[in-house]
Write a protein that holds these residues in place. Structure first.
Motif, PDB file in Angstrom:
ATOM      1  N   THR A 112      57.068  16.695  71.279  1.00 58.78           N
ATOM      2  CA  THR A 112      56.200  16.375  70.159  1.00 58.78           C
ATOM      3  C   THR A 112      54.772  16.286  70.675  1.00 58.78           C
ATOM      4  OG1 THR A 112      57.948  15.135  69.043  1.00 58.78           O
ATOM      5  CG2 THR A 112      55.684  14.713  68.349  1.00 58.78           C
TER       6      THR A 112
ATOM      7  N   GLU B 124      63.120  20.187  78.256  1.00 57.91           N
ATOM      8  CA  GLU B 124      62.749  19.293  77.167  1.00 57.91           C
ATOM      9  C   GLU B 124      61.394  19.648  76.564  1.00 57.91           C
ATOM     10  OE1 GLU B 124      62.924  15.305  78.503  1.00 57.91           O
ATOM     11  OE2 GLU B 124      65.093  15.358  78.919  1.00 57.91           O
TER      12      GLU B 124
ATOM     13  N   CYS C 201      60.354  22.376  75.420  1.00 54.09           N
ATOM     14  CA  CYS C 201      60.491  23.199  74.214  1.00 54.09           C
ATOM     15  C   CYS C 201      60.511  22.352  72.950  1.00 54.09           C
ATOM     16  CB  CYS C 201      61.779  24.023  74.280  1.00 54.09           C
ATOM     17  SG  CYS C 201      61.684  25.451  75.371  1.00 54.09           S
ATOM     18  N   PHE C 202      60.966  21.121  73.086  1.00 55.43           N
ATOM     19  CA  PHE C 202      61.142  20.255  71.924  1.00 55.43           C
ATOM     20  C   PHE C 202      60.152  19.093  71.927  1.00 55.43           C
ATOM     21  CE2 PHE C 202      65.182  21.980  73.454  1.00 55.43           C
ATOM     22  CZ  PHE C 202      65.513  22.808  72.393  1.00 55.43           C
TER      23      PHE C 202
ATOM     24  N   GLU D 259      56.051  22.379  65.384  1.00 55.89           N
ATOM     25  CA  GLU D 259      57.049  22.099  64.360  1.00 55.89           C
ATOM     26  C   GLU D 259      57.184  23.223  63.339  1.00 55.89           C
ATOM     27  OE1 GLU D 259      53.092  20.857  62.939  1.00 55.89           O
ATOM     28  OE2 GLU D 259      54.232  20.513  64.779  1.00 55.89           O
TER      29      GLU D 259
END
Length: 294
Positions: free
Chosen positions: A180, A175, A177-178, A155
Motif C-alpha cells: 500500500t 510482498e 507487489c501488494f 490499486e
C-alpha cells in the motif's frame, strides 16, 4: 553566517525529458561551467556541509559532472543528486566512485511519461545501478515515486502497479507487489536502497490563485537555492527565480542573506506570515502544518 542543512545548486536547467508534472523552464537554457561552480562552492563554504545538485533540469547532462563532484570533495562537501535516471549508465563509474556523493534520488515517476519500451529499458538501468551501488559502495539510493494521487495508483492497475511488480521481482520482495503506497512511506529494497512514496505536488506560480496568507516554510532556514546563472532564491521550488535575492557571482552570500527582502521573508515565516505572493500560492508549504487560518 546562517548554517543551512543543505544548499541547492542548479548546475544546469536543461533536461532531456519534458514531463508534464515538472515546471517548464522559462529562463534561458544555461549550464554552470566548472570554474563558476568552483566559485559558488567556495562562496558558500561555512554555510553548509551538504549540497543538492538540482533545482530544475537534469544534472547528469552536465559535461563535467565528475569534476564538479571532485570540487565538492575538495571543499569538504557531501552531495545529494536528483536525476530522472535515464542517463545513469553514461556516468555509472563516476557516480559509483565519487567520494563526495552521499545519495542519489531517482525520480521514477518520470518514466511513466515515456513509451513502454523506453520506460522498461531505463527502469532496468536504474535497478542495475541501484543493485551495484548497494553491493559495492556506501552510496544511498532513493527511488522516488512522487505521483500519489495522480491516477497511477497500484490499486487501480495503473503504472505504479506495474512498477511495484518490476521492483518486486528485481529485489526479491514478493510482498512489494501488494504494498500500500502512502505519503511519506519509505520501503527498503536492499541495503541503502529505498522506495520513497509521496503525493504529486504542483510547482508554485504567480498565475494561480492564492492559497492563504498564513504559514511557514523551511526556505532561508534549512535551505536556499542557487540557480545556474548565480541567482540566489530562498526555495528549491522557485524554478523561475521569482524570489531573486541577489547573485552569488556579484555579492557575498552573507550580504544577500542580509538584504531587506530576505530579512522580511525570514521574519514573516517566523511569525507564520507569508509576505511574498509566490509563497501564498505554494501548495507544498501546506505540508508544514500551521495553527493559523485565513
Amino acid at each position: 553566517m546562517i548554517a543551512f542543512k543543505k544548499i541547492y545548486i542548479e548546475i544546469t536547467n536543461r533536461c532531456n525529458l519534458s514531463c508534464p508534472f515538472c515546471a517548464q523552464n522559462t529562463r534561458a537554457a544555461q549550464t554552470m561551467e566548472e570554474s563558476a561552480f568552483a566559485e559558488v562552492v567556495r562562496g558558500i563554504k561555512g554555510a553548509t556541509r551538504f549540497l543538492s545538485l538540482h533545482v530544475l533540469g537534469e544534472p547528469l547532462l552536465h559535461h563535467a559532472l565528475g569534476r564538479l563532484l571532485a570540487i565538492c570533495g575538495e571543499q569538504g562537501m557531501q552531495v545529494n543528486l536528483t536525476t530522472n535516471g535515464t542517463l545513469l549508465d553514461r556516468h555509472r563509474q563516476t557516480l559509483l566512485t565519487a567520494p563526495a556523493l552521499r545519495q542519489i534520488n531517482v525520480s521514477l515517476h518520470g518514466l511513466a511519461h515515456l513509451n513502454p519500451e523506453a520506460a522498461q529499458a531505463h527502469l532496468r538501468e536504474i535497478i542495475d545501478f541501484s543493485q551495484e551501488a548497494s553491493r559495492a559502495t556506501g552510496l544511498y539510493v532513493s527511488l522516488r515515486l512522487w505521483n500519489l494521487g495522480a491516477g497511477e495508483g497500484a490499486e487501480d492497475g495503473g503504472w505504479n502497479a506495474w512498477l511495484l511488480e518490476q521492483l518486486s521481482h528485481a529485489f526479491g520482495n514478493e510482498e512489494l507487489c501488494f504494498a500500500t503506497l502512502k505519503p511519506e512511506r519509505v520501503i527498503p529494497l536492499a541495503p541503502r536502497v529505498f522506495l520513497n512514496c509521496e503525493p504529486q505536488f504542483a510547482w508554485p506560480r504567480l498565475d494561480t490563485p492564492e492559497l492563504g496568507r498564513f504559514g511557514h516554510c523551511h526556505g532561508l532556514r534549512d535551505h536556499l537555492a542557487i540557480l545556474a546563472d548565480g541567482t540566489v532564491v530562498p526555495c528549491c521550488l522557485d524554478a523561475a527565480g521569482v524570489l531573486a535575492l541577489g547573485n552569488i557571482f556579484t555579492q557575498p552570500l552573507a550580504d544577500i542573506l542580509a538584504s531587506p527582502r530576505a530579512r522580511r521573508m525570514r521574519e514573516g515565516f517566523a511569525h507564520q506570515w507569508l509576505v511574498e505572493p509566490l509563497c501564498r500560492r505554494c501548495a507544498f508549504r501546506q505540508r508544514f502544518a500551521s495553527p493559523l487560518h485565513d
